[in-house]
Design a protein around this motif. Structure first.
Motif, PDB file in Angstrom:
ATOM      1  N   THR A  10      -2.135   9.131  -7.234  1.00  0.00           N
ATOM      2  CA  THR A  10      -1.698   8.364  -6.079  1.00  0.00           C
ATOM      3  C   THR A  10      -0.621   9.114  -5.316  1.00  0.00           C
ATOM      4  O   THR A  10       0.140   9.900  -5.881  1.00  0.00           O
ATOM      5  CB  THR A  10      -1.138   6.987  -6.489  1.00  0.00           C
ATOM      6  N   SER A  12       2.113   8.091  -2.009  1.00  0.00           N
ATOM      7  CA  SER A  12       2.605   7.181  -0.992  1.00  0.00           C
ATOM      8  C   SER A  12       3.389   7.988   0.035  1.00  0.00           C
ATOM      9  O   SER A  12       4.248   8.789  -0.318  1.00  0.00           O
ATOM     10  CB  SER A  12       3.501   6.115  -1.638  1.00  0.00           C
ATOM     11  N   GLU A  15       4.555   6.720   7.305  1.00  0.00           N
ATOM     12  CA  GLU A  15       3.842   7.000   8.546  1.00  0.00           C
ATOM     13  C   GLU A  15       4.615   8.021   9.374  1.00  0.00           C
ATOM     14  O   GLU A  15       5.832   7.903   9.552  1.00  0.00           O
ATOM     15  CB  GLU A  15       3.642   5.707   9.340  1.00  0.00           C
ATOM     16  N   SER A  19       1.554  14.931   4.822  1.00  0.00           N
ATOM     17  CA  SER A  19       1.061  14.689   3.461  1.00  0.00           C
ATOM     18  C   SER A  19       0.488  15.979   2.897  1.00  0.00           C
ATOM     19  O   SER A  19      -0.129  16.753   3.635  1.00  0.00           O
ATOM     20  CB  SER A  19      -0.049  13.635   3.456  1.00  0.00           C
ATOM     21  N   GLU A  39     -12.951   5.923   2.417  1.00  0.00           N
ATOM     22  CA  GLU A  39     -12.305   4.654   2.724  1.00  0.00           C
ATOM     23  C   GLU A  39     -12.995   3.544   1.940  1.00  0.00           C
ATOM     24  O   GLU A  39     -14.142   3.683   1.514  1.00  0.00           O
ATOM     25  CB  GLU A  39     -12.364   4.388   4.223  1.00  0.00           C
ATOM     26  N   SER A  40     -12.285   2.453   1.786  1.00  0.00           N
ATOM     27  CA  SER A  40     -12.781   1.347   0.984  1.00  0.00           C
ATOM     28  C   SER A  40     -14.133   0.858   1.496  1.00  0.00           C
ATOM     29  O   SER A  40     -14.295   0.591   2.695  1.00  0.00           O
ATOM     30  CB  SER A  40     -11.772   0.202   1.010  1.00  0.00           C
ATOM     31  N   PRO A  82      -1.672   5.354   9.625  1.00  0.00           N
ATOM     32  CA  PRO A  82      -2.227   4.305   8.753  1.00  0.00           C
ATOM     33  C   PRO A  82      -3.711   4.495   8.462  1.00  0.00           C
ATOM     34  O   PRO A  82      -4.173   4.212   7.356  1.00  0.00           O
ATOM     35  CB  PRO A  82      -1.967   3.026   9.553  1.00  0.00           C
ATOM     36  N   SER A  85      -5.018   6.287   5.219  1.00  0.00           N
ATOM     37  CA  SER A  85      -5.035   5.667   3.894  1.00  0.00           C
ATOM     38  C   SER A  85      -6.461   5.662   3.359  1.00  0.00           C
ATOM     39  O   SER A  85      -7.364   5.117   3.998  1.00  0.00           O
ATOM     40  CB  SER A  85      -4.504   4.232   3.966  1.00  0.00           C
ATOM     41  N   THR A 107      -5.455   8.748  -4.306  1.00  0.00           N
ATOM     42  CA  THR A 107      -5.355   7.606  -3.408  1.00  0.00           C
ATOM     43  C   THR A 107      -4.090   7.743  -2.572  1.00  0.00           C
ATOM     44  O   THR A 107      -2.983   7.763  -3.114  1.00  0.00           O
ATOM     45  CB  THR A 107      -5.318   6.291  -4.194  1.00  0.00           C
ATOM     46  N   THR A 109      -1.638   6.205   0.242  1.00  0.00           N
ATOM     47  CA  THR A 109      -1.227   4.970   0.896  1.00  0.00           C
ATOM     48  C   THR A 109      -0.154   5.312   1.920  1.00  0.00           C
ATOM     49  O   THR A 109       0.849   5.947   1.579  1.00  0.00           O
ATOM     50  CB  THR A 109      -0.660   3.968  -0.127  1.00  0.00           C
ATOM     51  N   ARG A 111       2.732   4.131   4.356  1.00  0.00           N
ATOM     52  CA  ARG A 111       3.700   3.042   4.577  1.00  0.00           C
ATOM     53  C   ARG A 111       4.106   2.996   6.038  1.00  0.00           C
ATOM     54  O   ARG A 111       4.393   4.024   6.642  1.00  0.00           O
ATOM     55  CB  ARG A 111       4.939   3.247   3.699  1.00  0.00           C
TER      56      ARG A 111
END
Lengths: 112, 115
Positions: A10, A12, A15, A19, A39-40, A82, A85, A107, A109, A111
């Motif tokens: 993971t 985090s 924004e 990354s 993506e999900s 965003p 993610s 993963t 994420t 913020r």
């Protein structure tokens, strides 16, 4: 946000920050590497690729770095949004094979 | 162009039952691949078709799995009889060619749950 040098499941990131996602690949004979974003509820989506005769390749907001000496691949995302993610997978293939071997996935994420 | 489509998106079956997954590749793509992701682990290769011929089925876990691509268009993957460990997400992908400039296009997957 960065998982420095190691693969972590993971990440985090705030924004707007950059990354860095790391991947250690398994086979020193692999000559083609791809990063996918999942993506999900969707399938893996191609982001960027690199061949083993290169050590860096840039796309739109993304850069892939390849270090064959230590079998390490990284994906850098500039100004993370965003919509970034997702789960990110690295994949490798052997010469003349093109059958993908995927890494475990990270993963990400973002913020707000 | 329409992407790779898979049907159904979800399937819940009991152990011992049969399930058939379908994949429609992008039109004109000769190469079709099946992959699966089990229990949040890595995505694993199952097999590869070139048109209607199986090019590589080294990833098929056992003879309970049967893939076909009659006519070289859509493909089906049948699991018979299903076992609990078959639960996972099954992805289909297609590409026009094999090689560096022909990346795989994945469908959204079929989530299979065996109870």
């Amino acid at each position: 946000g960065e998982n420095v040098g190691l693969h972590l499941p993971t990440l985090s990131v705030q924004e707007g920050d950059n990354s860095i996602i790391n991947c250690a690949y398994s086979n020193s004979a692999s000559d083609y590497f791809i990063w996918y974003k999942q993506e999900s509820g969707k399938g893996p989506q191609f982001i960027i690729d690199i061949r083993s005769n290169m050590d860096k390749r840039q796309g739109q907001r993304v850069t892939v770095l390849l270090n064959k000496t230590v079998k390490h691949l990284s994906l850098q995302i500039a100004a993370t949004q965003p919509g970034d993610s997702a789960v990110y997978f690295c994949a490798e293939t052997l010469p003349n094979d093109y059958k993908l071997s995927f890494g475990a996935g990270t993963t990400v994420t973002v913020r707000a | 162009e329409a992407g790779v489509t898979q049907f159904p998106s979800h399937s819940v079956i009991e152990k011992g039952q049969t399930v058939t997954l379908r994949c429609d590749p992008i039109s004109g793509h000769d190469n079709l691949y099946w992959y699966r992701r089990v229990m949040g682990k890595e995505i694993k290769f199952l097999l590869h078709f070139v048109k209607e011929s199986k090019q590589d089925e080294s990833g098929m876990p056992n003879n309970r799995f049967l893939a076909e691509r009659t006519g070289g268009t859509y493909s089906t993957l049948k699991v018979q009889p299903a076992e609990l460990e078959d639960s996972g997400v099954y992805f289909c992908a297609s590409s026009q060619k094999r090689g560096y400039n022909s990346p795989l296009h994945f469908g959204n997957g079929t989530r299979l749950t065996v109870t």
